[in-house]
Design a protein around this motif. Structure first.
Motif, PDB file in Angstrom:
ATOM      1  N   TYR A   8      17.609  -1.588  -9.338  1.00  0.00           N
ATOM      2  CA  TYR A   8      16.760  -1.414 -10.511  1.00  0.00           C
ATOM      3  C   TYR A   8      15.331  -1.056 -10.120  1.00  0.00           C
ATOM      4  O   TYR A   8      14.673  -0.281 -10.809  1.00  0.00           O
ATOM      5  N   ALA A   9      14.845  -1.582  -9.007  1.00  0.00           N
ATOM      6  CA  ALA A   9      13.495  -1.242  -8.549  1.00  0.00           C
ATOM      7  C   ALA A   9      13.393   0.249  -8.241  1.00  0.00           C
ATOM      8  O   ALA A   9      12.441   0.921  -8.648  1.00  0.00           O
ATOM      9  N   VAL A  10      14.387   0.789  -7.544  1.00  0.00           N
ATOM     10  CA  VAL A  10      14.386   2.222  -7.220  1.00  0.00           C
ATOM     11  C   VAL A  10      14.568   3.046  -8.494  1.00  0.00           C
ATOM     12  O   VAL A  10      13.854   4.028  -8.724  1.00  0.00           O
ATOM     13  N   ARG A  11      15.512   2.656  -9.345  1.00  0.00           N
ATOM     14  CA  ARG A  11      15.743   3.382 -10.599  1.00  0.00           C
ATOM     15  C   ARG A  11      14.474   3.409 -11.448  1.00  0.00           C
ATOM     16  O   ARG A  11      14.071   4.459 -11.959  1.00  0.00           O
ATOM     17  N   ASN A  12      13.812   2.270 -11.589  1.00  0.00           N
ATOM     18  CA  ASN A  12      12.617   2.194 -12.422  1.00  0.00           C
ATOM     19  C   ASN A  12      11.478   3.035 -11.855  1.00  0.00           C
ATOM     20  O   ASN A  12      10.744   3.681 -12.599  1.00  0.00           O
ATOM     21  N   THR A  13      11.329   3.038 -10.536  1.00  0.00           N
ATOM     22  CA  THR A  13      10.306   3.872  -9.904  1.00  0.00           C
ATOM     23  C   THR A  13      10.585   5.344 -10.181  1.00  0.00           C
ATOM     24  O   THR A  13       9.681   6.113 -10.514  1.00  0.00           O
ATOM     25  N   MET A  14      11.843   5.740 -10.073  1.00  0.00           N
ATOM     26  CA  MET A  14      12.213   7.130 -10.348  1.00  0.00           C
ATOM     27  C   MET A  14      11.927   7.491 -11.804  1.00  0.00           C
ATOM     28  O   MET A  14      11.445   8.591 -12.087  1.00  0.00           O
ATOM     29  N   ASP A  93      10.116  -5.815 -10.996  1.00  0.00           N
ATOM     30  CA  ASP A  93      10.033  -7.007 -11.844  1.00  0.00           C
ATOM     31  C   ASP A  93      11.038  -6.878 -12.986  1.00  0.00           C
ATOM     32  O   ASP A  93      10.876  -6.052 -13.873  1.00  0.00           O
ATOM     33  N   THR A  94      12.067  -7.697 -12.961  1.00  0.00           N
ATOM     34  CA  THR A  94      13.101  -7.635 -13.995  1.00  0.00           C
ATOM     35  C   THR A  94      12.905  -8.709 -15.067  1.00  0.00           C
ATOM     36  O   THR A  94      13.807  -8.964 -15.857  1.00  0.00           O
ATOM     37  N   ALA A  95      11.733  -9.337 -15.109  1.00  0.00           N
ATOM     38  CA  ALA A  95      11.454 -10.328 -16.152  1.00  0.00           C
ATOM     39  C   ALA A  95      11.580  -9.657 -17.516  1.00  0.00           C
ATOM     40  O   ALA A  95      11.097  -8.556 -17.723  1.00  0.00           O
ATOM     41  N   GLY A  96      12.238 -10.309 -18.441  1.00  0.00           N
ATOM     42  CA  GLY A  96      12.469  -9.727 -19.755  1.00  0.00           C
ATOM     43  C   GLY A  96      13.779  -8.976 -19.828  1.00  0.00           C
ATOM     44  O   GLY A  96      14.115  -8.401 -20.852  1.00  0.00           O
ATOM     45  N   GLY A  97      14.521  -8.954 -18.724  1.00  0.00           N
ATOM     46  CA  GLY A  97      15.829  -8.306 -18.717  1.00  0.00           C
ATOM     47  C   GLY A  97      15.789  -6.926 -18.097  1.00  0.00           C
ATOM     48  O   GLY A  97      14.764  -6.256 -18.086  1.00  0.00           O
ATOM     49  N   LYS A 119       0.731  -6.881  -4.808  1.00  0.00           N
ATOM     50  CA  LYS A 119       1.765  -7.652  -4.116  1.00  0.00           C
ATOM     51  C   LYS A 119       2.445  -6.793  -3.059  1.00  0.00           C
ATOM     52  O   LYS A 119       2.134  -5.617  -2.909  1.00  0.00           O
ATOM     53  N   ASP A 120       3.428  -7.385  -2.391  1.00  0.00           N
ATOM     54  CA  ASP A 120       4.199  -6.635  -1.397  1.00  0.00           C
ATOM     55  C   ASP A 120       5.362  -5.888  -2.048  1.00  0.00           C
ATOM     56  O   ASP A 120       6.354  -5.579  -1.413  1.00  0.00           O
ATOM     57  N   ALA A 121       5.223  -5.597  -3.321  1.00  0.00           N
ATOM     58  CA  ALA A 121       6.144  -4.751  -4.076  1.00  0.00           C
ATOM     59  C   ALA A 121       5.287  -3.726  -4.820  1.00  0.00           C
ATOM     60  O   ALA A 121       4.100  -3.954  -5.051  1.00  0.00           O
ATOM     61  N   LEU A 122       5.880  -2.610  -5.188  1.00  0.00           N
ATOM     62  CA  LEU A 122       5.108  -1.543  -5.828  1.00  0.00           C
ATOM     63  C   LEU A 122       4.528  -1.955  -7.173  1.00  0.00           C
ATOM     64  O   LEU A 122       5.199  -2.591  -7.984  1.00  0.00           O
ATOM     65  N   THR A 123       3.288  -1.558  -7.387  1.00  0.00           N
ATOM     66  CA  THR A 123       2.671  -1.542  -8.704  1.00  0.00           C
ATOM     67  C   THR A 123       2.287  -0.096  -8.950  1.00  0.00           C
ATOM     68  O   THR A 123       1.695   0.548  -8.079  1.00  0.00           O
ATOM     69  N   ILE A 124       2.652   0.427 -10.104  1.00  0.00           N
ATOM     70  CA  ILE A 124       2.320   1.810 -10.450  1.00  0.00           C
ATOM     71  C   ILE A 124       1.387   1.775 -11.654  1.00  0.00           C
ATOM     72  O   ILE A 124       1.736   1.217 -12.694  1.00  0.00           O
ATOM     73  N   LEU A 125       0.208   2.358 -11.494  1.00  0.00           N
ATOM     74  CA  LEU A 125      -0.733   2.478 -12.602  1.00  0.00           C
ATOM     75  C   LEU A 125      -0.675   3.900 -13.131  1.00  0.00           C
ATOM     76  O   LEU A 125      -0.932   4.852 -12.393  1.00  0.00           O
ATOM     77  N   GLU A 126      -0.316   4.038 -14.389  1.00  0.00           N
ATOM     78  CA  GLU A 126      -0.349   5.336 -15.060  1.00  0.00           C
ATOM     79  C   GLU A 126      -1.738   5.460 -15.678  1.00  0.00           C
ATOM     80  O   GLU A 126      -2.084   4.696 -16.578  1.00  0.00           O
ATOM     81  N   ILE A 127      -2.539   6.383 -15.175  1.00  0.00           N
ATOM     82  CA  ILE A 127      -3.944   6.517 -15.560  1.00  0.00           C
ATOM     83  C   ILE A 127      -4.101   7.798 -16.366  1.00  0.00           C
ATOM     84  O   ILE A 127      -3.833   8.894 -15.866  1.00  0.00           O
ATOM     85  N   VAL A 128      -4.536   7.641 -17.612  1.00  0.00           N
ATOM     86  CA  VAL A 128      -4.669   8.788 -18.513  1.00  0.00           C
ATOM     87  C   VAL A 128      -6.154   9.047 -18.758  1.00  0.00           C
ATOM     88  O   VAL A 128      -6.814   8.272 -19.454  1.00  0.00           O
ATOM     89  N   PRO A 129      -6.700  10.120 -18.165  1.00  0.00           N
ATOM     90  CA  PRO A 129      -8.110  10.442 -18.391  1.00  0.00           C
ATOM     91  C   PRO A 129      -8.375  10.789 -19.855  1.00  0.00           C
ATOM     92  O   PRO A 129      -7.480  11.263 -20.561  1.00  0.00           O
ATOM     93  N   ARG A 130      -9.608  10.550 -20.294  1.00  0.00           N
ATOM     94  CA  ARG A 130      -9.988  10.912 -21.656  1.00  0.00           C
ATOM     95  C   ARG A 130      -9.755  12.404 -21.851  1.00  0.00           C
ATOM     96  O   ARG A 130     -10.043  13.211 -20.976  1.00  0.00           O
TER      97      ARG A 130
END
Length: 146
Positions: A8-14, A93-97, A119-130
């Protein structure tokens, strides 16, 4: 057969990072401060104009089939240009199902600074400029060649 959390971590990143091969050509002005020891980042931009900052702590998480619990590190991201919205994803992070594990975990509106716990796991920030349209949340990805 049951799928493991790493699937799920790989799928979600993709899903979050999926895009067509047409490159975007803008830049994002930002700086990082705080506890940056072993913090790694990569910045990407999709053709829709949104940026994706991937951050993680490069530390060993397993040793001989045992989990090593590394403490998160406090990192401050300061944007040096107007930002409309930032959505934070944590693909492992699979919290919430499982069905909701590829959804944003947090949203920031018009931030100039974000305090992030890396953390030692990926965090992805989607940054949308004005001035850039807010992209929809991607829940699937097609890998057909174009």
């Amino acid at each position: 057969m049951q799928r493991k959390q790493s699937f799920y971590a790989v799928r979600n990143t993709m899903h979050v990072m999926c895009d067509s091969p047409r490159p975007a050509t803008q830049s994002l002005r930002y700086s990082l401060s705080g506890n940056l020891a072993n913090v790694r980042t990569q910045l990407y931009q999709k053709r829709n104009g949104a940026f994706y900052l991937v951050a993680w702590v490069e530390k060993q998480s397993f040793f001989r089939n045992k989990v090593i619990n590394n403490a998160p590190q406090a990192v401050k991201i300061r944007f040096e240009q107007p930002i409309s919205r930032v959505r934070a994803y944590q693909p492992s992070d699979t919290a919430g199902g499982i069905a909701r594990s590829n959804q944003p975990k947090q949203t920031y509106t018009q931030p100039s600074v974000i305090n992030l716990s890396v953390k030692d796991a990926l965090t992805i920030l989607e940054i949308v400029p004005r001035g850039t349209a807010l992209p929809g949340v991607s829940t699937k990805c097609s890998f057909a060649a174009s």
